[in-house]
Design a protein around this motif. Sequence first.
Motif, mmCIF file in Angstrom:
data_model
loop_
_atom_site.group_PDB
_atom_site.id
_atom_site.type_symbol
_atom_site.label_atom_id
_atom_site.label_comp_id
_atom_site.label_asym_id
_atom_site.label_seq_id
_atom_site.Cartn_x
_atom_site.Cartn_y
_atom_site.Cartn_z
ATOM 1 N N VAL A 125 0.862 -1.179 0.000
ATOM 2 C CA VAL A 125 0.000 0.000 0.000
ATOM 3 C C VAL A 125 0.898 1.228 0.000
ATOM 4 C CG1 VAL A 125 -1.830 -1.208 1.247
ATOM 5 C CG2 VAL A 125 -0.215 0.201 2.509
ATOM 6 N N LEU A 126 0.373 2.322 -0.506
ATOM 7 C CA LEU A 126 1.066 3.605 -0.473
ATOM 8 C C LEU A 126 0.365 4.522 0.516
ATOM 9 C CD1 LEU A 126 1.814 4.478 -4.237
ATOM 10 C CD2 LEU A 126 3.465 3.868 -2.466
ATOM 11 N N VAL A 127 1.149 5.277 1.258
ATOM 12 C CA VAL A 127 0.620 6.258 2.203
ATOM 13 C C VAL A 127 1.171 7.621 1.805
ATOM 14 C CG1 VAL A 127 0.448 6.945 4.618
ATOM 15 C CG2 VAL A 127 0.557 4.512 4.026
ATOM 16 N N LEU A 128 0.281 8.589 1.569
ATOM 17 C CA LEU A 128 0.687 9.916 1.112
ATOM 18 C C LEU A 128 0.460 10.928 2.229
ATOM 19 C CD1 LEU A 128 -0.870 9.879 -2.486
ATOM 20 C CD2 LEU A 128 1.285 8.878 -1.675
ATOM 21 N N ASP A 129 1.537 11.576 2.649
ATOM 22 C CA ASP A 129 1.497 12.529 3.757
ATOM 23 C C ASP A 129 1.326 13.944 3.215
ATOM 24 O OD1 ASP A 129 1.683 13.832 6.157
ATOM 25 O OD2 ASP A 129 3.794 13.357 6.514
ATOM 26 N N GLN A 130 0.064 14.352 3.045
ATOM 27 C CA GLN A 130 -0.287 15.711 2.637
ATOM 28 C C GLN A 130 0.337 16.095 1.292
ATOM 29 O OE1 GLN A 130 0.298 18.568 5.818
ATOM 30 N NE2 GLN A 130 -1.379 17.707 7.001
ATOM 31 N N ILE A 131 0.236 15.228 0.319
ATOM 32 C CA ILE A 131 0.617 15.575 -1.061
ATOM 33 C C ILE A 131 -0.601 16.228 -1.696
ATOM 34 C CG2 ILE A 131 1.354 14.676 -3.297
ATOM 35 C CD1 ILE A 131 2.808 12.453 -1.830
ATOM 36 N N THR A 132 -0.495 17.505 -2.023
ATOM 37 C CA THR A 132 -1.674 18.301 -2.387
ATOM 38 C C THR A 132 -1.870 18.482 -3.890
ATOM 39 O OG1 THR A 132 -0.382 20.344 -2.223
ATOM 40 C CG2 THR A 132 -1.545 19.615 -0.237
ATOM 41 N N ASP A 133 -0.852 18.259 -4.686
ATOM 42 C CA ASP A 133 -0.961 18.502 -6.121
ATOM 43 C C ASP A 133 -1.732 17.363 -6.779
ATOM 44 O OD1 ASP A 133 -0.687 19.114 -8.776
ATOM 45 O OD2 ASP A 133 1.484 18.891 -8.844
ATOM 46 N N PRO A 134 -2.910 17.631 -7.374
ATOM 47 C CA PRO A 134 -3.695 16.551 -7.976
ATOM 48 C C PRO A 134 -2.997 15.886 -9.150
ATOM 49 C CG PRO A 134 -4.640 18.690 -8.528
ATOM 50 C CD PRO A 134 -3.591 18.934 -7.488
ATOM 51 N N HIS A 135 -2.130 16.614 -9.875
ATOM 52 C CA HIS A 135 -1.373 15.988 -10.960
ATOM 53 C C HIS A 135 -0.440 14.910 -10.405
ATOM 54 C CE1 HIS A 135 -2.452 19.959 -12.686
ATOM 55 N NE2 HIS A 135 -2.587 19.273 -13.816
ATOM 56 N N ASN A 136 0.244 15.225 -9.314
ATOM 57 C CA ASN A 136 1.154 14.256 -8.703
ATOM 58 C C ASN A 136 0.399 13.048 -8.159
ATOM 59 O OD1 ASN A 136 3.730 15.297 -9.134
ATOM 60 N ND2 ASN A 136 3.681 16.565 -7.310
ATOM 61 N N VAL A 137 -0.707 13.282 -7.464
ATOM 62 C CA VAL A 137 -1.471 12.169 -6.908
ATOM 63 C C VAL A 137 -2.044 11.312 -8.027
ATOM 64 C CG1 VAL A 137 -3.414 11.506 -5.445
ATOM 65 C CG2 VAL A 137 -1.981 13.451 -4.797
ATOM 66 N N GLY A 138 -2.500 11.947 -9.114
ATOM 67 C CA GLY A 138 -3.000 11.183 -10.245
ATOM 68 C C GLY A 138 -1.921 10.318 -10.871
ATOM 69 N N ALA A 139 -0.722 10.890 -11.028
ATOM 70 C CA ALA A 139 0.393 10.113 -11.588
ATOM 71 C C ALA A 139 0.781 8.968 -10.650
ATOM 72 C CB ALA A 139 1.586 11.031 -11.837
ATOM 73 N N ILE A 140 0.736 9.215 -9.342
ATOM 74 C CA ILE A 140 1.024 8.152 -8.375
ATOM 75 C C ILE A 140 -0.009 7.039 -8.501
ATOM 76 C CG2 ILE A 140 1.047 7.619 -5.899
ATOM 77 C CD1 ILE A 140 2.335 10.403 -5.478
ATOM 78 N N LEU A 141 -1.264 7.405 -8.708
ATOM 79 C CA LEU A 141 -2.313 6.402 -8.893
ATOM 80 C C LEU A 141 -2.023 5.519 -10.105
ATOM 81 C CD1 LEU A 141 -5.632 8.261 -8.074
ATOM 82 C CD2 LEU A 141 -5.108 5.926 -7.377
ATOM 83 N N ARG A 142 -1.558 6.105 -11.193
ATOM 84 C CA ARG A 142 -1.236 5.317 -12.385
ATOM 85 C C ARG A 142 -0.139 4.304 -12.081
ATOM 86 N NH1 ARG A 142 -0.609 8.737 -17.820
ATOM 87 N NH2 ARG A 142 -0.557 6.604 -18.614
ATOM 88 N N SER A 143 0.904 4.751 -11.396
ATOM 89 C CA SER A 143 1.978 3.825 -11.020
ATOM 90 C C SER A 143 1.459 2.759 -10.065
ATOM 91 C CB SER A 143 3.135 4.585 -10.373
ATOM 92 O OG SER A 143 3.748 5.466 -11.295
ATOM 93 N N ALA A 144 0.595 3.163 -9.136
ATOM 94 C CA ALA A 144 0.036 2.213 -8.179
ATOM 95 C C ALA A 144 -0.749 1.122 -8.897
ATOM 96 C CB ALA A 144 -0.849 2.943 -7.168
ATOM 97 N N ALA A 145 -1.533 1.509 -9.905
ATOM 98 C CA ALA A 145 -2.288 0.516 -10.667
ATOM 99 C C ALA A 145 -1.350 -0.418 -11.420
ATOM 100 C CB ALA A 145 -3.249 1.211 -11.627
ATOM 101 N N ALA A 146 -0.263 0.132 -11.965
ATOM 102 C CA ALA A 146 0.689 -0.686 -12.718
ATOM 103 C C ALA A 146 1.370 -1.724 -11.831
ATOM 104 C CB ALA A 146 1.738 0.211 -13.377
ATOM 105 N N PHE A 147 1.577 -1.397 -10.552
ATOM 106 C CA PHE A 147 2.258 -2.307 -9.635
ATOM 107 C C PHE A 147 1.288 -3.036 -8.709
ATOM 108 C CE2 PHE A 147 5.795 0.422 -10.900
ATOM 109 C CZ PHE A 147 6.804 -0.515 -11.091
ATOM 110 N N ALA A 148 0.007 -3.012 -9.052
ATOM 111 C CA ALA A 148 -1.018 -3.748 -8.295
ATOM 112 C C ALA A 148 -1.038 -3.374 -6.817
ATOM 113 C CB ALA A 148 -0.826 -5.253 -8.456
ATOM 114 N N VAL A 149 -0.876 -2.091 -6.537
ATOM 115 C CA VAL A 149 -0.948 -1.610 -5.150
ATOM 116 C C VAL A 149 -2.361 -1.853 -4.613
ATOM 117 C CG1 VAL A 149 -0.973 0.519 -3.774
ATOM 118 C CG2 VAL A 149 0.929 0.038 -5.330
#
Length: 275
Positions: A125-149
């Motif tokens: 699982v990934l834990v995000l500590d107050q990452i506010t930029d929606p572009h960054n969180v969206g990109a993290i989501l794409r990577s998370a899906a690729a690695f079956a998070v």
Amino acid sequence: MTDFERKPRFGRRPDKSSRNPKEGGRQPWRDRESRPDGPAILYGWHTVVAALGNPQRRIRKLLLSENAARRLADENIDTRVPPEIVRPSLIDQRLGPDAVHQGLLAEADPLQPPELDALPQQGIVLVLDQITDPHNVGAILRSAAAFAVKAIVTTARHSPEATGVLAKSASGALELVPMVSVQNLARALTELNERGFQTVGLDSEGGDDLSTIPLTQPLALVLGAEGKGLRQLTRQTCSALARLDMPGEIKSLNVSNAAALALYIGASRLGLMKG
């Protein structure tokens, strides 16, 4: 200013640093003023098509340009609700001139997140500590899906809502990776620790490189916002701190790139890259 010029929190720290102007700034109205109980605004081909294909996502309203409606029909994609055929300029007015919507806009109910104590006892699982930029969180989501998070844990405050720019940046991954919002991140990390998760905070002050420390499942990788990094209480609650060492002259990464690298290291070390 480029991402490489910003203050790193995942590799070694350079002599000079600067704050990422995106983190902590005011977001566009459509993200900043969205409410958890209001509709999620989804736009763009991959984002809307993924939502249409998700039986857990209730679609309230669907606006399509003629070209988008024709493409959906050609690809036999069920719209699930009768769409409104509109001019692309009407969608422009709804979203703003910078939104690349490709003639598709959906209003949908937010997805029901799982409870923290219901997260699987294996994988990452990934834990995000107050990452506010929606572009960054969206990109993290794409990577998370690729690695079956298994899930992404975020703070209820100082995090973007799962709508608008974030959903577009995730390019459909919002339908694949559950997002768990918690009021108190330190308490959430404590609960994960008690449930047997290895919680590893990524920080430039980490004593060892992530690729060298023993990793076990279930694993929670914790990332902080660019500029601020992990908050002190978050650092203290993680079971370990680690950095990302890189061989080149540039030692820092954008947080979404750091997430992808950390996920690759974690998945490889845990034997999750097979099959």
